[in-house]
Design a protein around this motif. Sequence first.
Motif, PDB file in Angstrom:
ATOM      1  N   SER A  14      -0.314   5.841   3.696  1.00 44.84           N
ATOM      2  CA  SER A  14      -0.289   4.974   4.880  1.00 44.84           C
ATOM      3  C   SER A  14      -1.622   5.068   5.608  1.00 44.84           C
ATOM      4  CB  SER A  14       0.836   5.418   5.816  1.00 44.84           C
ATOM      5  OG  SER A  14       0.530   6.676   6.392  1.00 44.84           O
ATOM      6  N   PRO A  15      -1.819   4.235   6.647  1.00 38.00           N
ATOM      7  CA  PRO A  15      -3.053   4.359   7.432  1.00 38.00           C
ATOM      8  C   PRO A  15      -3.221   5.754   8.017  1.00 38.00           C
ATOM      9  CG  PRO A  15      -1.964   2.294   7.935  1.00 38.00           C
ATOM     10  CD  PRO A  15      -1.011   3.073   7.079  1.00 38.00           C
ATOM     11  N   MET A  73      -3.517  -8.022  11.211  1.00 40.52           N
ATOM     12  CA  MET A  73      -3.477  -6.665  10.664  1.00 40.52           C
ATOM     13  C   MET A  73      -2.254  -6.525   9.807  1.00 40.52           C
ATOM     14  SD  MET A  73      -2.403  -3.194  12.475  1.00 40.52           S
ATOM     15  CE  MET A  73      -0.765  -3.824  12.351  1.00 40.52           C
ATOM     16  N   LEU A  74      -2.463  -6.549   8.537  1.00 41.87           N
ATOM     17  CA  LEU A  74      -1.336  -6.313   7.667  1.00 41.87           C
ATOM     18  C   LEU A  74      -1.406  -4.871   7.250  1.00 41.87           C
ATOM     19  CD1 LEU A  74      -0.178  -8.924   5.224  1.00 41.87           C
ATOM     20  CD2 LEU A  74       0.948  -6.940   6.036  1.00 41.87           C
ATOM     21  N   LEU A  75      -0.401  -4.139   7.536  1.00 45.16           N
ATOM     22  CA  LEU A  75      -0.385  -2.728   7.230  1.00 45.16           C
ATOM     23  C   LEU A  75       0.509  -2.504   6.040  1.00 45.16           C
ATOM     24  CD1 LEU A  75      -0.332   0.393   8.765  1.00 45.16           C
ATOM     25  CD2 LEU A  75       1.967  -0.378   8.834  1.00 45.16           C
ATOM     26  N   SER A  76       0.049  -1.703   5.117  1.00 42.08           N
ATOM     27  CA  SER A  76       0.874  -1.464   3.949  1.00 42.08           C
ATOM     28  C   SER A  76       1.254  -0.007   3.911  1.00 42.08           C
ATOM     29  CB  SER A  76       0.105  -1.834   2.700  1.00 42.08           C
ATOM     30  OG  SER A  76       0.963  -1.957   1.626  1.00 42.08           O
ATOM     31  N   VAL A  90       1.183  -0.195   3.024  1.00 44.40           N
ATOM     32  CA  VAL A  90       1.328   1.256   2.983  1.00 44.40           C
ATOM     33  C   VAL A  90       1.904   1.665   1.649  1.00 44.40           C
ATOM     34  CG1 VAL A  90       2.354   3.245   4.013  1.00 44.40           C
ATOM     35  CG2 VAL A  90       1.804   1.283   5.383  1.00 44.40           C
ATOM     36  N   LEU A  91       1.381   2.684   1.009  1.00 41.50           N
ATOM     37  CA  LEU A  91       1.843   3.028  -0.333  1.00 41.50           C
ATOM     38  C   LEU A  91       2.794   4.200  -0.350  1.00 41.50           C
ATOM     39  CD1 LEU A  91      -1.381   2.644  -2.398  1.00 41.50           C
ATOM     40  CD2 LEU A  91       0.704   1.394  -2.679  1.00 41.50           C
ATOM     41  N   LEU A  92       3.751   4.113  -1.239  1.00 34.70           N
ATOM     42  CA  LEU A  92       4.699   5.187  -1.424  1.00 34.70           C
ATOM     43  C   LEU A  92       4.341   5.883  -2.720  1.00 34.70           C
ATOM     44  CD1 LEU A  92       7.799   3.267  -0.370  1.00 34.70           C
ATOM     45  CD2 LEU A  92       6.303   4.686   0.943  1.00 34.70           C
ATOM     46  N   LYS A  93       3.812   7.035  -2.587  1.00 36.05           N
ATOM     47  CA  LYS A  93       3.289   7.727  -3.754  1.00 36.05           C
ATOM     48  C   LYS A  93       4.396   8.528  -4.424  1.00 36.05           C
ATOM     49  CE  LYS A  93      -0.397  10.989  -4.905  1.00 36.05           C
ATOM     50  NZ  LYS A  93      -1.405  11.863  -4.329  1.00 36.05           N
ATOM     51  N   GLY A  95      -4.391   7.944   1.250  1.00 37.27           N
ATOM     52  CA  GLY A  95      -3.902   7.815  -0.116  1.00 37.27           C
ATOM     53  C   GLY A  95      -4.966   7.199  -1.003  1.00 37.27           C
ATOM     54  N   GLN A  96      -4.743   7.234  -2.303  1.00 38.55           N
ATOM     55  CA  GLN A  96      -5.791   6.795  -3.232  1.00 38.55           C
ATOM     56  C   GLN A  96      -5.829   5.291  -3.425  1.00 38.55           C
ATOM     57  OE1 GLN A  96      -5.086   7.930  -7.347  1.00 38.55           O
ATOM     58  NE2 GLN A  96      -2.910   8.332  -6.919  1.00 38.55           N
ATOM     59  N   TYR A  97      -4.895   4.547  -2.830  1.00 38.58           N
ATOM     60  CA  TYR A  97      -4.886   3.091  -3.018  1.00 38.58           C
ATOM     61  C   TYR A  97      -5.198   2.340  -1.724  1.00 38.58           C
ATOM     62  CZ  TYR A  97      -2.847   4.196  -7.517  1.00 38.58           C
ATOM     63  OH  TYR A  97      -2.647   4.688  -8.781  1.00 38.58           O
ATOM     64  N   GLY A  98      -5.865   3.004  -0.789  1.00 33.85           N
ATOM     65  CA  GLY A  98      -6.217   2.368   0.454  1.00 33.85           C
ATOM     66  C   GLY A  98      -7.390   1.408   0.301  1.00 33.85           C
ATOM     67  N   PRO A  99      -7.888   0.814   1.387  1.00 33.23           N
ATOM     68  CA  PRO A  99      -7.361   1.014   2.745  1.00 33.23           C
ATOM     69  C   PRO A  99      -5.990   0.361   2.920  1.00 33.23           C
ATOM     70  CG  PRO A  99      -9.041  -0.684   2.756  1.00 33.23           C
ATOM     71  CD  PRO A  99      -9.033  -0.117   1.372  1.00 33.23           C
ATOM     72  N   TYR A 100      -5.278   0.792   3.960  1.00 28.38           N
ATOM     73  CA  TYR A 100      -3.899   0.373   4.149  1.00 28.38           C
ATOM     74  C   TYR A 100      -3.708  -0.610   5.294  1.00 28.38           C
ATOM     75  CZ  TYR A 100      -3.100   4.061   0.806  1.00 28.38           C
ATOM     76  OH  TYR A 100      -3.138   4.830  -0.337  1.00 28.38           O
ATOM     77  N   LEU A 101      -4.806  -1.121   5.802  1.00 27.66           N
ATOM     78  CA  LEU A 101      -4.745  -2.191   6.782  1.00 27.66           C
ATOM     79  C   LEU A 101      -5.367  -3.430   6.162  1.00 27.66           C
ATOM     80  CD1 LEU A 101      -5.845  -0.382  10.079  1.00 27.66           C
ATOM     81  CD2 LEU A 101      -3.542  -1.029   9.396  1.00 27.66           C
ATOM     82  N   GLN A 102      -4.681  -4.552   6.235  1.00 24.06           N
ATOM     83  CA  GLN A 102      -5.203  -5.752   5.604  1.00 24.06           C
ATOM     84  C   GLN A 102      -6.559  -6.165   6.157  1.00 24.06           C
ATOM     85  OE1 GLN A 102      -2.562  -9.089   5.567  1.00 24.06           O
ATOM     86  NE2 GLN A 102      -1.998  -8.737   3.444  1.00 24.06           N
TER      87      GLN A 102
END
Length: 563
Positions: free
Chosen positions: A138-139, A1-4, A40-43, A143-150
Amino acid sequence: MLLSLFIHFSTPSRCLPIKTCKRCCQYSTGRNVHKVDTPVLLKNALPLTFNRSGGHGGKQKYIRLNSSQKRCFSSECDEVCHHHEHGEVRVRFAPSPTGKIMRGGRFEPTTDQSRLVPGAAESIEDMLEWAGIPPDESPRGGGQYGPYLQSQRLSLYSQAADSLVQTGKAYHCFCSQQRLELLKREALRSGQTPRYDNRCRHLRPDQVEEKLDQKVPHVIRFRLESGVEPFNDLVFGWNRHEVAQVEGDPVVMKADGFPTYHLANVVDDHLMKVSHVLRGSEWLISTSKHLLLYRALGWKPPVFGHLPLLLNRDGSKLSKRQGDIYIQSFQRSGALPEALLDITTHCGSGFNSNRVGRKMEELITEFNPSKITTHSALLDLDKLAEFNKIHLQQRIDDAVQRDWLVRDLQGRIQEVYGTQVQDQDVLQPDYITRVLHLRKGHISSVSDLVSSEYSYLWVRPSFSDQQMAALSSETQHIATLVIRLMEGLKGGEELTVDQLSVELKTLAKKTSNTKYRDVMKIIRLALSGLQQGPSVAEMMVSLGPSEITHRFNRVLQQLSRQH
């Protein structure tokens, strides 16, 4: 699980410095965003304001650092500044799937499913929120660039890997684990660095199809090519590593369908529109490999900045196996997030000068990316208590922050003492606030206040008849004098340490044969059951007239049972 996690990181800690190339002036940001081992994205992490009406024919631009500072860019830095629309800077924090964030927080994602811990993503976000740097995407928050789990992005990695295979930039490798192990052993035996011999890149198409039809387990390897282009690292300057000369073709897609870090970080950073990759200097040597991947996929790479490592005081590397370096450990011990930030920035570079006690806003103002060095920073956690003490004082003096401390301490008291608390008044905000003000400058953490040294604040002490009787034959008289002193206070009058210090000296003179020092011992024992600790006057101010009276009435009752 890679979380971004894309984090609106409003601290200029040395983990997230940003600057232009050596030929241009450096710039800093009042709002930084940073990177986690699960995507996980920082908007809107770092909105940069540019002024295109500058000199040099409009080719010169300015980035707004704050109202009093401007930093100049030459047109050669367009790639840095305009990697994304409107100069928006986005960075990604990629934490480990164990759910624990390590002090320093500079590590990259892992795609090893054996390390997955249930609830890790939630734990990571909890810690980031506690630290005051909640992610913008984040999960949990979306956010608009998900999903946030690899684990939910496998199709994206598969598409990228298939594209590389179709264009001849990657190939299927059917080598068994046993063969790879033999290659490794042979290399070590001959004193060479282990590397894959690229055997499967030479398979004919029909051989590949036959093995695929037979469902032979395989991975996908990326073809390393010579002719790596140099890149300008934001910290280390120009770098170039001819990886094809020293490494075998790396695996980008494992047999279980999960990508390796090399592919995952490139795909995630591109699709999540990451503008700046800020990571530990140990990844510097791998960047040329990643740039080859960007080129093979036809994508424009982000700007890279490799930060010096955070090391132990003795120069050894911080290890994830050291349980006491995880953020959760610091939180449980009562460490304040601003103290952790302060000690981290204090031991590193990026500032014109160092001083203890800086808050996040001050760090942002004082951050100077031109001062970032390539030398590793030594973290002396033995000094954390002093940093925490100073920041704790600042919190106690701030009404909003003090309320947070009161709630925290209420929970700790109930957790440590539970049913031993006979008087629920000790859990009241007014009482706890008084205690915090009195011990300000003496304690390093609110957790200190639930230690045995301060148990008397929350639990009425017990002591034997022998302990009390052994102190003085005038103990009963002294107890009575203390009760009268409390009753003699004017209605609602607040006790003060200075006032009580005078009153206690007067009280001691009313005894016949007990010295002042022994009078204090009796009062201290009655109040706390201890032989040392804060001054008697301070103990009395903390407890208040009502509780003092109650405790000395217990002394009188105990003494009366002896006669």
